[in-house]
Design a protein around this motif. Structure first.
Motif, PDB file in Angstrom:
ATOM      1  N   ALA A 194     -42.674 -19.108  40.787  1.00 34.34           N
ATOM      2  CA  ALA A 194     -42.185 -18.003  41.692  1.00 34.34           C
ATOM      3  C   ALA A 194     -41.002 -17.117  41.053  1.00 34.34           C
ATOM      4  CB  ALA A 194     -41.354 -18.861  42.818  1.00 34.34           C
ATOM      5  N   HIS A 195     -40.529 -17.390  39.960  1.00 37.10           N
ATOM      6  CA  HIS A 195     -39.566 -16.225  39.564  1.00 37.10           C
ATOM      7  C   HIS A 195     -40.413 -15.406  38.446  1.00 37.10           C
ATOM      8  CE1 HIS A 195     -36.813 -14.896  36.247  1.00 37.10           C
ATOM      9  NE2 HIS A 195     -35.945 -14.953  37.263  1.00 37.10           N
ATOM     10  N   MET A 196     -41.260 -15.789  38.091  1.00 38.29           N
ATOM     11  CA  MET A 196     -41.966 -15.227  37.147  1.00 38.29           C
ATOM     12  C   MET A 196     -43.105 -14.130  37.990  1.00 38.29           C
ATOM     13  SD  MET A 196     -43.945 -17.898  34.549  1.00 38.29           S
ATOM     14  CE  MET A 196     -44.169 -16.799  32.852  1.00 38.29           C
ATOM     15  N   LEU A 197     -43.452 -14.516  39.183  1.00 36.90           N
ATOM     16  CA  LEU A 197     -44.129 -13.438  40.090  1.00 36.90           C
ATOM     17  C   LEU A 197     -43.005 -12.431  40.632  1.00 36.90           C
ATOM     18  CD1 LEU A 197     -46.285 -16.122  41.829  1.00 36.90           C
ATOM     19  CD2 LEU A 197     -47.215 -14.239  40.593  1.00 36.90           C
ATOM     20  N   MET A 198     -41.907 -13.019  40.920  1.00 35.13           N
ATOM     21  CA  MET A 198     -41.036 -12.029  41.335  1.00 35.13           C
ATOM     22  C   MET A 198     -40.562 -10.879  40.257  1.00 35.13           C
ATOM     23  SD  MET A 198     -38.334 -14.846  43.239  1.00 35.13           S
ATOM     24  CE  MET A 198     -37.272 -13.718  44.236  1.00 35.13           C
ATOM     25  N   GLY A 199     -40.780 -11.337  38.975  1.00 38.64           N
ATOM     26  CA  GLY A 199     -40.621 -10.428  37.991  1.00 38.64           C
ATOM     27  C   GLY A 199     -41.748  -9.378  38.000  1.00 38.64           C
ATOM     28  N   ARG A 200     -42.693  -9.675  38.526  1.00 41.41           N
ATOM     29  CA  ARG A 200     -43.858  -8.645  38.574  1.00 41.41           C
ATOM     30  C   ARG A 200     -43.913  -7.904  39.891  1.00 41.41           C
ATOM     31  NH1 ARG A 200     -43.462  -6.614  34.533  1.00 41.41           N
ATOM     32  NH2 ARG A 200     -45.376  -5.355  35.024  1.00 41.41           N
ATOM     33  N   VAL A 312     -55.829 -17.201  43.708  1.00 39.90           N
ATOM     34  CA  VAL A 312     -54.873 -18.238  43.483  1.00 39.90           C
ATOM     35  C   VAL A 312     -54.072 -17.896  42.074  1.00 39.90           C
ATOM     36  CG1 VAL A 312     -54.139 -20.732  43.221  1.00 39.90           C
ATOM     37  CG2 VAL A 312     -56.055 -19.897  44.839  1.00 39.90           C
ATOM     38  N   LEU A 313     -52.706 -17.368  42.195  1.00 39.12           N
ATOM     39  CA  LEU A 313     -52.232 -17.197  40.940  1.00 39.12           C
ATOM     40  C   LEU A 313     -51.509 -18.345  40.498  1.00 39.12           C
ATOM     41  CD1 LEU A 313     -50.764 -13.667  42.382  1.00 39.12           C
ATOM     42  CD2 LEU A 313     -52.905 -14.034  41.139  1.00 39.12           C
ATOM     43  N   ARG A 314     -51.667 -18.286  39.019  1.00 42.77           N
ATOM     44  CA  ARG A 314     -50.973 -19.414  38.407  1.00 42.77           C
ATOM     45  C   ARG A 314     -50.173 -18.993  37.288  1.00 42.77           C
ATOM     46  NH1 ARG A 314     -56.180 -21.206  39.941  1.00 42.77           N
ATOM     47  NH2 ARG A 314     -56.153 -23.072  41.368  1.00 42.77           N
ATOM     48  N   PRO A 315     -49.009 -18.589  37.314  1.00 51.29           N
ATOM     49  CA  PRO A 315     -48.138 -17.889  36.171  1.00 51.29           C
ATOM     50  C   PRO A 315     -47.948 -19.047  35.249  1.00 51.29           C
ATOM     51  CG  PRO A 315     -47.225 -17.465  38.535  1.00 51.29           C
ATOM     52  CD  PRO A 315     -48.265 -18.240  38.607  1.00 51.29           C
ATOM     53  N   LEU A 316     -47.968 -20.050  35.293  1.00 51.21           N
ATOM     54  CA  LEU A 316     -47.598 -21.268  34.161  1.00 51.21           C
ATOM     55  C   LEU A 316     -48.806 -21.705  33.582  1.00 51.21           C
ATOM     56  CD1 LEU A 316     -44.809 -23.371  35.932  1.00 51.21           C
ATOM     57  CD2 LEU A 316     -44.662 -21.050  34.958  1.00 51.21           C
ATOM     58  N   LEU A 317     -50.034 -21.135  33.789  1.00 51.02           N
ATOM     59  CA  LEU A 317     -51.264 -21.823  33.723  1.00 51.02           C
ATOM     60  C   LEU A 317     -51.127 -22.031  31.965  1.00 51.02           C
ATOM     61  CD1 LEU A 317     -54.111 -22.296  34.604  1.00 51.02           C
ATOM     62  CD2 LEU A 317     -54.819 -20.601  33.129  1.00 51.02           C
ATOM     63  N   ALA A 318     -50.707 -21.100  31.270  1.00 51.65           N
ATOM     64  CA  ALA A 318     -50.851 -21.476  29.505  1.00 51.65           C
ATOM     65  C   ALA A 318     -49.377 -21.946  29.186  1.00 51.65           C
ATOM     66  CB  ALA A 318     -51.409 -20.279  29.069  1.00 51.65           C
ATOM     67  N   MET A 319     -48.684 -22.377  30.087  1.00 55.72           N
ATOM     68  CA  MET A 319     -47.265 -22.786  29.509  1.00 55.72           C
ATOM     69  C   MET A 319     -47.265 -24.253  29.355  1.00 55.72           C
ATOM     70  SD  MET A 319     -44.395 -20.126  31.028  1.00 55.72           S
ATOM     71  CE  MET A 319     -43.171 -21.062  31.431  1.00 55.72           C
ATOM     72  N   ASP A 320     -46.408 -24.615  28.069  1.00 54.46           N
ATOM     73  CA  ASP A 320     -46.272 -25.950  28.061  1.00 54.46           C
ATOM     74  C   ASP A 320     -44.943 -26.379  28.744  1.00 54.46           C
ATOM     75  OD1 ASP A 320     -43.613 -25.910  26.097  1.00 54.46           O
ATOM     76  OD2 ASP A 320     -45.383 -24.802  25.011  1.00 54.46           O
ATOM     77  N   LYS A 321     -44.888 -27.662  29.033  1.00 57.49           N
ATOM     78  CA  LYS A 321     -43.842 -28.294  30.135  1.00 57.49           C
ATOM     79  C   LYS A 321     -42.382 -27.998  29.407  1.00 57.49           C
ATOM     80  CE  LYS A 321     -42.661 -30.641  33.646  1.00 57.49           C
ATOM     81  NZ  LYS A 321     -43.366 -30.484  35.016  1.00 57.49           N
ATOM     82  N   GLU A 322     -42.279 -28.111  27.953  1.00 56.34           N
ATOM     83  CA  GLU A 322     -40.930 -27.857  27.540  1.00 56.34           C
ATOM     84  C   GLU A 322     -40.546 -26.360  27.567  1.00 56.34           C
ATOM     85  OE1 GLU A 322     -40.170 -27.985  22.738  1.00 56.34           O
ATOM     86  OE2 GLU A 322     -41.041 -29.867  23.641  1.00 56.34           O
ATOM     87  N   ILE A 325     -39.200 -26.019  31.151  1.00 54.66           N
ATOM     88  CA  ILE A 325     -38.213 -26.778  31.553  1.00 54.66           C
ATOM     89  C   ILE A 325     -36.984 -25.767  30.826  1.00 54.66           C
ATOM     90  CG2 ILE A 325     -36.554 -28.638  30.859  1.00 54.66           C
ATOM     91  CD1 ILE A 325     -38.933 -30.463  30.643  1.00 54.66           C
ATOM     92  N   ALA A 326     -37.121 -25.031  29.672  1.00 49.29           N
ATOM     93  CA  ALA A 326     -35.963 -24.156  29.344  1.00 49.29           C
ATOM     94  C   ALA A 326     -35.856 -23.053  30.192  1.00 49.29           C
ATOM     95  CB  ALA A 326     -36.232 -23.876  27.879  1.00 49.29           C
ATOM     96  N   TYR A 327     -36.913 -22.601  30.586  1.00 42.16           N
ATOM     97  CA  TYR A 327     -36.953 -21.616  31.755  1.00 42.16           C
ATOM     98  C   TYR A 327     -36.152 -21.870  33.078  1.00 42.16           C
ATOM     99  CZ  TYR A 327     -39.144 -17.304  34.006  1.00 42.16           C
ATOM    100  OH  TYR A 327     -39.477 -16.064  34.572  1.00 42.16           O
ATOM    101  N   ALA A 328     -36.584 -23.002  33.485  1.00 44.08           N
ATOM    102  CA  ALA A 328     -36.091 -23.384  34.625  1.00 44.08           C
ATOM    103  C   ALA A 328     -34.193 -23.727  34.601  1.00 44.08           C
ATOM    104  CB  ALA A 328     -36.461 -24.802  35.192  1.00 44.08           C
ATOM    105  N   LYS A 329     -33.944 -23.938  33.405  1.00 44.65           N
ATOM    106  CA  LYS A 329     -32.548 -23.986  32.975  1.00 44.65           C
ATOM    107  C   LYS A 329     -31.954 -22.598  32.936  1.00 44.65           C
ATOM    108  CE  LYS A 329     -32.437 -28.645  30.726  1.00 44.65           C
ATOM    109  NZ  LYS A 329     -32.730 -29.275  29.304  1.00 44.65           N
TER     110      LYS A 329
END
Ligand SMILES: Nc1ncnc2c1ncn2[C@@H]1O[C@H](COP(=O)(O)OP(=O)(O)OP(=O)(O)O)[C@@H](O)[C@H]1O
Length: 400
Positions: A194-200, A312-322, A325-329
């Motif tokens: 959601a945050h990534m989409l808000m940034g766009r 269907v937008l999937r901003p995290l499609l190519a992101m790894d979990k680590e 997690i760093a982004y969420a923090k």
């Protein structure tokens, strides 16, 4: 002396040609939204930037709130003084005392107000030498790579002095790209998406499926809290709770366990599609990333996606979990996301979910689920609320 203004600059906005005026208005509205906890602070649009008047409020919390707002390229703390040389000199000195580690500086005067009698070259010189005298031996002038650039901006309404530029959140103001219906779970990933989409520039409207009594009130409060956390990046967010217990128990009873997850996701997307259309929303989004779990393989996405022809937008499609997690923090959602309350997706969690579910098999099993009736009932039972911000956000007790 006390810092009394913050000057806000916008970047990408400038590229947007004739939309510029609209974008500036949105940005100003979003800035005013995050500044609501500071009743004395006022933000105004003037000459291609936004001026925030602190009116005796401490600058630190205000600057911290501004740092989150998408569409801000950079900002500077500022001191406003009268259009008089002596006031400018003292002001510049004050601004430099805020940088005790600086070894070099320069003064960059700009005279937008041409009726002020001293030109910018002379101002540089007169203010620079005043500062040098006050800091004898401690500070030197470096016009090419100064540690601190003291900008003296002479306007008709007064002179604004800044020393240092802080990076803003950049991106586009929330709302400038239209609205997206976002599937928000209580997990780590969907708030980040959601945050990534808000940034766009997307305004996100949240949809959460819950299954009381299997999921409890605290799980619901967690979703409100995550939403509230996200309001600090832009504006009020609408959150819809969709009752999902009946659908889930029905699926659990009627569908082989290997297809339960798929059918459940298809129902979620079917409902999301209808709500989006009803509300004139052009896209749906979620926190999926490719291959993470059975429901997020390509085959799974293909089968679930059949339920909508909205993007269907999937901003995290190519992101790894680590990285997620760093982004969420970083954005402050992680601590809430890891609170141990059940999500509806985990309550009858089958261990044998198909990683390659098929569209035709799914359609076959759905014959036993009374898809239409169940969707209609779920939509009729939606509870919606406006989550406005940390300072005013409701708790469950106040809402239901
Ligand atoms: N209860 C729910 N309500 C709304 N959306 C949901 C719900 N559960 C899952 N989703 C959506 O489906 C996506 C994938 O969920 P899933 O639980 O499979 O993966 P995840 O990686 O744990 O995601 P998250 O960390 O966002 O929960 C979520 O990111 C979210 O967008």
């Amino acid at each position: 002396m006390k810092m009394d203004h913050i000057l806000v600059r916008y970047g990408e906005l400038a590229l947007k040609g004739k939309n510029r005026g609209h974008f500036e208005k949105l940005l100003l509205a979003n800035i005013r939204h995050v500044l609501k906890p500071f009743p004395k602070v006022q933000a105004k649009r003037t000459f291609g930037r936004i001026v925030v008047e602190l009116n005796s409020t401490d600058h630190e919390p205000v600057a911290a709130a501004l740092a989150n707002v998408f569409g801000i390229q950079s900002y500077s703390l500022a001191l406003r003084v009268e259009n008089e040389l002596e006031a400018m000199q003292k002001g510049a000195l004050f601004m430099l005392t805020q940088h005790p580690d600086a070894k070099t500086f320069k003064v960059s005067a700009r005279r937008a107000y041409k009726l002020f009698p001293i030109d910018s070259q002379s101002l540089n010189h007169k203010i620079g030498s005043y500062v040098l005298k006050a800091f004898t031996g401690e500070l030197a002038v470096d016009v090419h790579h100064p540690d601190v650039n003291v900008v003296v901006d002479v306007r008709e309404s007064g002179t604004y002095i800044t020393a240092g530029v802080y990076a803003g959140a950049k991106g586009l103001p929330v709302g400038s790209s239209g609205k997206v219906l976002h599937l928000l779970s209580g997990g780590i990933d969907s708030p980040v998406a959601a945050h990534m989409l808000m940034g766009r520039g997307a305004e996100v409207e949240m949809l959460h499926f819950h299954s009381p009594p299997y999921t409890n009130e605290r799980a619901k409060q967690k979703v409100i809290d995550l939403t509230r956390e996200l309001t600090k990046f832009g504006r009020t967010i609408t959150l819809h709770f969709v009752p999902f217990t009946d659908i889930q128990t029905h699926i659990h009873k009627e569908v082989p366990s290997s297809y339960e997850m798929t059918i459940m996701r298809r129902m979620m997307l079917r409902i999301a599609d209808r709500i989006a259309r009803e509300r004139g929303i052009l896209a749906i989004s979620n926190g999926e990333s490719l291959g993470q779990v059975a429901s997020q393989t390509l085959a799974s996405m293909n089968t679930i996606n059949e339920m909508t022809n909205l993007p269907v937008l999937r901003p995290l499609l190519a992101m790894d979990k680590e990285t997620t997690i760093a982004y969420a923090k970083r954005i402050g959602t992680y601590e809430t996301s890891i609170l141990p309350y059940e999500d509806c997706c985990t309550i009858f969690l089958p261990t044998d979910s198909k990683t390659k579910p098929k569209r035709d098999r799914s359609a076959h099993f759905e014959q036993y689920v009374q898809v239409e009736e169940k969707c209609r009932e779920a939509i009729a039972g939606i509870e919606s609320l406006e989550v406005t911000g940390a300072h005013t956000s409701p708790t469950l007790d106040q809402l239901f």
